[in-house]
Motif scaffolding. Structure first.
Motif, mmCIF file in Angstrom:
data_model
loop_
_atom_site.group_PDB
_atom_site.id
_atom_site.type_symbol
_atom_site.label_atom_id
_atom_site.label_comp_id
_atom_site.label_asym_id
_atom_site.label_seq_id
_atom_site.Cartn_x
_atom_site.Cartn_y
_atom_site.Cartn_z
ATOM 1 N N TYR A 25 -2.448 1.513 -0.993
ATOM 2 C CA TYR A 25 -2.037 0.392 -0.141
ATOM 3 C C TYR A 25 -3.282 -0.316 0.373
ATOM 4 C CZ TYR A 25 -0.144 -2.220 3.787
ATOM 5 O OH TYR A 25 0.194 -3.243 4.647
ATOM 6 N N ALA A 60 -0.230 -4.907 0.315
ATOM 7 C CA ALA A 60 0.309 -4.600 -1.010
ATOM 8 C C ALA A 60 0.259 -3.092 -1.236
ATOM 9 C CB ALA A 60 -0.502 -5.317 -2.081
ATOM 10 N N THR A 62 0.538 -0.626 -4.286
ATOM 11 C CA THR A 62 0.430 -0.797 -5.735
ATOM 12 C C THR A 62 0.353 0.534 -6.469
ATOM 13 O OG1 THR A 62 -0.608 -2.932 -5.435
ATOM 14 C CG2 THR A 62 -1.050 -1.843 -7.531
ATOM 15 N N ASN A 76 7.292 -6.959 -6.588
ATOM 16 C CA ASN A 76 8.468 -6.888 -5.720
ATOM 17 C C ASN A 76 9.741 -6.632 -6.529
ATOM 18 O OD1 ASN A 76 6.784 -7.363 -3.558
ATOM 19 N ND2 ASN A 76 7.160 -9.566 -3.532
ATOM 20 N N SER A 109 3.712 -3.632 -7.944
ATOM 21 C CA SER A 109 3.183 -3.930 -6.623
ATOM 22 C C SER A 109 4.294 -4.448 -5.714
ATOM 23 C CB SER A 109 2.059 -4.964 -6.746
ATOM 24 O OG SER A 109 1.372 -5.049 -5.528
ATOM 25 N N SER A 111 4.680 -6.364 -2.271
ATOM 26 C CA SER A 111 3.873 -7.109 -1.304
ATOM 27 C C SER A 111 4.762 -7.558 -0.154
ATOM 28 C CB SER A 111 3.259 -8.328 -1.998
ATOM 29 O OG SER A 111 2.641 -9.152 -1.042
ATOM 30 N N THR A 112 4.249 -7.413 1.053
ATOM 31 C CA THR A 112 5.041 -7.842 2.205
ATOM 32 C C THR A 112 4.639 -9.245 2.664
ATOM 33 O OG1 THR A 112 3.469 -6.641 3.576
ATOM 34 C CG2 THR A 112 5.537 -5.541 3.089
ATOM 35 N N LEU A 115 3.517 -14.955 -1.735
ATOM 36 C CA LEU A 115 2.369 -15.192 -2.608
ATOM 37 C C LEU A 115 1.918 -16.649 -2.569
ATOM 38 C CD1 LEU A 115 3.717 -13.132 -5.604
ATOM 39 C CD2 LEU A 115 2.038 -12.432 -3.904
ATOM 40 N N SER A 121 -2.618 -13.114 -0.014
ATOM 41 C CA SER A 121 -1.897 -12.109 -0.796
ATOM 42 C C SER A 121 -2.767 -11.602 -1.942
ATOM 43 C CB SER A 121 -0.599 -12.685 -1.333
ATOM 44 O OG SER A 121 -0.880 -13.841 -2.078
ATOM 45 N N SER A 124 -5.140 -8.655 -0.605
ATOM 46 C CA SER A 124 -4.551 -7.312 -0.524
ATOM 47 C C SER A 124 -4.160 -6.837 -1.915
ATOM 48 C CB SER A 124 -3.347 -7.296 0.418
ATOM 49 O OG SER A 124 -2.416 -8.278 0.060
ATOM 50 N N GLY A 125 -3.717 -7.748 -2.780
ATOM 51 C CA GLY A 125 -3.305 -7.379 -4.140
ATOM 52 C C GLY A 125 -4.444 -6.775 -4.952
#
Ligand code: PMV
Length: 332
Positions: A25, A60, A62, A76, A109, A111-112, A115, A121, A124-125
């Protein structure tokens, strides 16, 4: 030097045989003093240092596994078509790390954050992907090496391998081995970041393109490195002393200066929507009425408010729909 040479140097004789799964994460980070402009495009080396705060609740998660015949990306819960530009970008990044056997990757992944809406985004990705690869190959790299690898995916991702306040040192070397992020090791327990969602629509001009256009066409950009040096110094001191007014004013002014260089570019770049401008006026009005709040913005129309916990009830009443995160509040 090419990105693959950087990877070879960092991994040396480390294992290239994949395991069965790696998961990690990484949080998004919001820059308080912005990274804007590259001195080396391929290695994503910045013109200046920058300083951010990570938002632990947004990020994210992953997972990397081996894939049969080609890379597979699931974002997602939805497969990303191989022709999608984000899949192409990810596959090109993964080219740097292909194992033997099982050269292909399945990357799932969750993601909260929405994008491509200027909400970091990609930071964090790419940070979560690098941390997941570290687990997948059992490299056990130190954070400095992981920060450099994340930087090769997306510049600001090098800051997302840490929580809290983080400084990305621009470095001077051509190979970028001195361009990595480090935590400031200072907490600000009452600090709040309020995120006002103005639009989730993908932006028309990518931050990569906007940076290039700014550095190559904006006369104002010449003043940017000096500006950043001052702002970084002021922010570090304000964080150390818990001086919220100086902290907020410097972060807000730095973001506006970055957007000013975009407006000064040709063709001009303006990420702001009419609603963005309304919100900025609301914030300035609230401040004039005695509510201590400031904002920052990235390459998108969304606004992030900076304030302290004592002002939280007033801010929430004034900006309904605000999503508040306390970066230094440890949740049990
Ligand atoms: O890392 P990139 O290419 O997504 O660029 C990020 C640039 C800003 O978000 C506008 C500033 C920053 O320091 O995060």
């Amino acid at each position: 030097m090419r990105p693959v040479d950087v990877v070879d140097r960092l991994l040396k004789d480390r294992n290239r045989t994949p395991g069965t799964e790696g998961r990690a994460y990484a949080p998004v980070n919001i820059a308080l003093c912005k990274y804007w402009g590259k001195r080396d495009r391929a290695l994503r080396l910045p013109v200046t240092s920058s300083l951010s705060v990570s938002l632990p609740e947004l990020g994210a998660d992953t997972t990397v596994r081996p894939a049969e015949t080609a890379d597979r990306f699931i974002l997602n819960g939805h497969p990303v078509p191989a022709t999608d530009p984000s899949a192409t970008r990810l596959s090109r990044f993964l080219d740097l790390f292909r194992g033997d056997p099982h050269p292909h990757f399945e990357v799932c992944s969750v993601s909260t954050v929405p994008l491509a809406a200027g909400l970091a985004s990609s930071a964090s990705g790419f940070a979560a992907l690098v941390l997941a690869l570290d687990a997948y190959f059992a490299w056990n790299l130190d954070r400095r090496a992981l920060s450099i690898l994340a930087r090769l995916g997306s510049g600001s991702a090098c800051r997302s391998v840490y929580d809290g306040f983080v400084e990305w040192h621009a470095g001077e070397r051509a190979d970028g081995m001195d361009s990595f992020a480090e935590p400031l090791r200072r907490a600000w327990p009452g600090l709040c970041v309020g995120w006002l969602r103005i639009s989730d629509a993908p932006k028309a001009v990518s931050s990569r393109e906007a940076m290039e256009r700014t550095t190559s066409t904006s006369p104002l950009y010449r003043a940017w490195p000096g500006r950043v040096a001052n702002d970084l110094h002021t922010l570090r001191t304000a964080i150390r002393e818990g001086d919220f007014e100086t902290f907020g004013r410097t972060a807000e002014s730095n973001a506006l200066a970055m957007h000013a260089t975009m407006l000064d570019s040709w063709p001009p770049i303006l990420y702001w929507h009419p609603r963005t401008v309304e919100v900025l006026h609301d914030i300035w009005r609230a401040r004039a009425e005695g509510l201590p709040c400031y904002f920052t913005m990235d390459a998108g129309p969304n606004v992030k408010l900076l304030f302290e916990r004592a002002s939280r009830p007033d801010l929430c009443a004034r900006f309904p729909g605000i999503n508040v995160i306390e970066p230094f509040c440890i949740r049990s």
